[in-house]
Design a protein around this motif. Structure first.
Motif, PDB file in Angstrom:
ATOM      1  N   THR A 119      32.779  21.104 -37.648  1.00  0.00           N
ATOM      2  CA  THR A 119      31.393  20.964 -38.085  1.00  0.00           C
ATOM      3  C   THR A 119      31.224  21.545 -39.484  1.00  0.00           C
ATOM      4  N   TYR A 176      32.648  19.124 -41.963  1.00  0.00           N
ATOM      5  CA  TYR A 176      31.720  18.008 -42.148  1.00  0.00           C
ATOM      6  C   TYR A 176      30.581  18.412 -43.077  1.00  0.00           C
ATOM      7  N   LEU A 177      30.031  19.604 -42.871  1.00  0.00           N
ATOM      8  CA  LEU A 177      28.924  20.068 -43.700  1.00  0.00           C
ATOM      9  C   LEU A 177      29.364  20.236 -45.157  1.00  0.00           C
ATOM     10  N   TYR A 205      29.442  16.831 -46.811  1.00  0.00           N
ATOM     11  CA  TYR A 205      28.261  16.005 -46.599  1.00  0.00           C
ATOM     12  C   TYR A 205      27.902  15.174 -47.833  1.00  0.00           C
ATOM     13  N   THR A 214      27.219  10.705 -40.555  1.00  0.00           N
ATOM     14  CA  THR A 214      26.158  11.348 -41.340  1.00  0.00           C
ATOM     15  C   THR A 214      24.839  11.367 -40.571  1.00  0.00           C
ATOM     16  N   LYS A 239      24.647  11.759 -37.326  1.00  0.00           N
ATOM     17  CA  LYS A 239      24.811  12.889 -36.399  1.00  0.00           C
ATOM     18  C   LYS A 239      24.561  14.211 -37.113  1.00  0.00           C
ATOM     19  N   ILE A 240      25.075  14.333 -38.335  1.00  0.00           N
ATOM     20  CA  ILE A 240      24.865  15.566 -39.104  1.00  0.00           C
ATOM     21  C   ILE A 240      23.382  15.747 -39.399  1.00  0.00           C
ATOM     22  N   ASP A 241      22.708  14.669 -39.818  1.00  0.00           N
ATOM     23  CA  ASP A 241      21.266  14.747 -40.102  1.00  0.00           C
ATOM     24  C   ASP A 241      20.488  15.175 -38.861  1.00  0.00           C
ATOM     25  N   ARG A 280      22.366  24.597 -45.111  1.00  0.00           N
ATOM     26  CA  ARG A 280      22.444  23.623 -46.212  1.00  0.00           C
ATOM     27  C   ARG A 280      22.879  24.311 -47.504  1.00  0.00           C
ATOM     28  N   MET A 329      24.748  23.204 -33.933  1.00  0.00           N
ATOM     29  CA  MET A 329      24.961  21.901 -34.569  1.00  0.00           C
ATOM     30  C   MET A 329      26.218  21.223 -34.042  1.00  0.00           C
ATOM     31  N   SER A 330      27.264  22.004 -33.805  1.00  0.00           N
ATOM     32  CA  SER A 330      28.509  21.408 -33.302  1.00  0.00           C
ATOM     33  C   SER A 330      28.298  20.812 -31.917  1.00  0.00           C
ATOM     34  N   ILE A 385      26.631  17.447 -32.498  1.00  0.00           N
ATOM     35  CA  ILE A 385      27.567  16.466 -33.059  1.00  0.00           C
ATOM     36  C   ILE A 385      28.610  16.039 -32.037  1.00  0.00           C
TER      37      ILE A 385
END
Length: 172
Positions: free
Chosen positions: A16, A19-20, A23, A99, A101-103, A118, A152-153, A156
């Motif tokens: 995660t 991924y961040l 981004y 993306t 899923k991240i949002d 962020r 968050m993980s 996702i």
């Protein structure tokens, strides 16, 4: 994407974080893929007028060669371009899914944690900069972000990313 075998809870949290950190790159890649697809589709639609080859007479050897004639070569280019477009659309779809899923995962955190996640992972701020901006200690900011990334993980990756001690056990 290649299949990863994630074994522990920390693997999901680490992925995660990666991924961040990527981004912005993911979002820019989406835009570039969209543009490449549009460009290739325009080229493809502009080059649909494949004409017949001109007959040749004379000393040309008859048969036995593997060279493609003009029509066959044009068709081969069209097929290859269509395959390229299909591959790019598939890549774009997979990237958009990630993306998205991240949002969505950003929404699991409260406003402060979302801002800190962020700032640290996406924008590359230091813990000192974040702590000064939010008027909290750097240690508190790290803990707040760590918890947010864990949550968050789970968004996702689903329940498999939840630590074992927090997993629900349903008894009948």
């Amino acid at each position: 994407m290649m299949a990863l075998e994630l074994r522990s809870y920390n693997d999901y949290a680490d992925l995660t974080k990666k991924y961040l950190r990527n981004y912005h790159t993911f979002k820019l890649t989406e835009k570039m893929l969209e543009e490449d697809i549009r460009s290739k589709e325009q080229i493809l639609s502009a080059s649909l007028d494949v004409g017949a080859a001109v007959a040749r007479y004379g000393d040309a050897p008859a048969g036995g060669h593997t060279e493609l004639n003009g029509i066959e070569a044009a068709c081969e280019r069209h097929l290859q371009m269509r395959q390229d477009i299909q591959n790019m659309k598939s890549d774009l779809s997979e990237l958009r899914r990630l993306t998205d899923k991240i949002d969505i995962a950003f929404n699991v955190a409260d406003d402060i944690a979302r801002s800190m996640v962020r700032e640290y992972y996406v924008d590359g701020y230091s813990w000192e900069q974040i702590s000064m901006k939010h008027h909290y200690s750097a240690r508190w900011c790290r803990e707040k972000v760590k918890k947010a990334v864990e949550d968050m993980s789970m968004v996702i990756f689903g329940m498999k990313a939840k630590p074992l001690q927090l997993s629900f056990v349903f008894v009948q």
